[in-house]
Each structure stands twice: as C-alpha cells, then as structure tokens.
Write a protein that holds these residues in place. Structure first.
Motif: not given
Length: 281
Positions: A58, A60, A182
């Motif tokens: 998840t 960064q 993301q």
C-alpha cells in the motif's frame, strides 16, 4: 516526515514520523495509507511521536509479488519499530490494519502498551460458527475477486462507498479510491485471502494490555456486536460506540474518534477501562 525503512526482510516500508513523546503507531485499513490519519496525526503529534506505517503493498511501501501473510505484515511493522529504536509503543489499527495490530499485540505483548482497534474486531474478517458477526465468506470472497479482476477501479470505489453509514462526500470517495488504487491487484488478492483466512480467536488470552475498540454503530464491515463480543473476552477491553457512524470514522465522526484516541492514549487506563469487561460507552 515520510521516510523509507528497510526491514530485515529487505522490504522498503514507508513511515510518516511526526512529533515527539511516547510513540504511537497507526496502521490504516485495507489498501489505504498514512494519509487517511491526517487529522489524527495533527492531534496526536502534539504530545506523541506519531508514526503511520504504510503496510506492504500500500501507499509508498514496496509492493512485492508475494509476502502478504499476517505474519509477514506483522513482521514488517515490528521491523520498522526495531529499525527506529522503538521499545514499547501504543498501537492503533483500523479495519484490516486492526488484524495486523491484534496479531502483533498477541505475538509481542511486551511491545504494545495500549491497543486501539478502530472499525475492527481484530480476530476475524468474516463470520464463523464461533464468531457469528460480519459477512459470509462464501458470498464476500467471490464478489471481491471478481471485482478486482473484471473492473478494479469500479470495484474498489463501490467497496469503499458501501462502508459508509450514509452517502459519502464525492470528494472523499474520489480521494479514498485514488489511494486504494495504489495497491496493485496481486497485493489486494493476497490480502483478501489473508483477511478472510484470519482466525485469531485462540490468541485472545495473550492480550493483557488495555484494549479499546472504537466502532461505528452502523459499521457494515465489522459490526459493533463483534467488538462487544471481543471486549467481553479480553482481560481489559472496552468499546467506544460512535452513533450513526459506519466504517470510516475519520471521515464520518472525526471529532469523536479524536476524543476517544486522546482520552485512551493520554489517560489512566485503570480509570478509562472499567472492570466490567465489554461495557460500551
């Protein structure tokens, strides 16, 4: 400040590290990241070293092809704490992050000073004979897998929207969907399995620290009844129920969530958690 921490397993894990004082670690829900805690970080970092960890897959953090078991996700969090020199800490886990937090507290009780489960029962992602709360796996899993493989953006958006007690603000829904996307499909599918396979009921006796469960009265993902069930079985458990709130209290009942966190993390647990286990506020 956002930093990358390499764990013993060579994964780069993103950590937002703000403030000074007694450390508190926050873990977000399924597919989401440190940004969902923005208001809570603003409040907590005035008195705490506040660390938000993006779970593997998840935000960064690294998104490897494999490695999404509960044990591996927990090891990442412990690895970050070790790398940053944290001994004991307060721990807050929301939704799927609550499962990781519960597992960490059970496996490493000496590290967790106080545990907060937000929108989470901690022990299961779906109902069972022993835990008759929440959704049925045989209906939920095929829907999640089909949505992820056929139309990932629409499925993520619909799944998030369904967790609110009322129609969410479109801007909030857009934001949460963008954050969720993301997380790649391989991470999501693996974490669905981890979430739905989890059964930590046998680990309940290991949690001797004070535990507060902050749950919306209208949460369709982890119903408040499941939180009450868990609190009754904990050595020191207490439920804070948020009226009219669904699964996203930071966006549906932010002031009440902030008050509950502040009261529990900065107060005297002997006063805050009465001896009548499982009682709701």
């Amino acid at each position: 400040m956002l930093k990358m921490v390499e764990t013993l397993r060579k994964n780069q894990i993103a950590v937002q590290d703000v403030g000074d004082g007694r450390p508190v670690i926050l873990l977000a829900g399924f597919g989401l990241d440190h940004t969902v805690w923005d208001a809570q970080v603003t409040m907590l970092s005035a008195t705490h070293r506040t660390l938000c960890i993006d779970l593997r897959g998840t935000g960064q953090s690294d998104k490897p092809r494999l490695g999404y078991t509960l044990s591996e996700l927990t090891a990442d969090v412990v690895g970050v704490a070790d790398a940053l020199g944290l001994g004991s800490f307060d721990l807050v886990g929301w939704s799927f992050g609550g499962q990781v937090a519960f597992n960490l507290a059970a496996r490493h009780p000496e590290r967790v000073r106080r545990l907060v489960l937000v929108g989470s029962n901690g022990v299961r992602g779906c109902r069972s004979d022993e835990f008759p709360f929440g959704r049925r796996r045989d209906r939920l899993e095929p829907m999640l897998v089909r949505g992820e493989t056929e139309n990932r953006p629409a499925s993520r958006r619909a799944t998030i929207a369904a967790g609110f007690a009322n129609e969410p603000n479109p801007a909030v829904l857009d934001y949460l969907t963008a954050v969720s996307l993301q997380m790649p499909s391989w991470s999501a599918l693996a974490c669905y399995t981890t979430m739905l396979d989890a059964d930590l009921i046998s680990e309940i006796p290991a949690l001797t620290m004070p535990v507060r469960l902050i749950v919306g009265s209208e949460d369709p993902v982890h119903p408040v009844q499941g939180a009450r069930w868990l609190a009754e079985r904990l050595a020191d458990g207490y439920v804070l129920e948020m009226p009219g709130c669904g699964h996203y209290p930071m966006f549906e009942a932010g002031a009440m969530l902030d008050h509950g966190l502040h009261q529990f993390l900065d107060g005297d647990p002997e006063v805050l958690v009465p001896q009548a286990r499982g009682r709701s506020e």
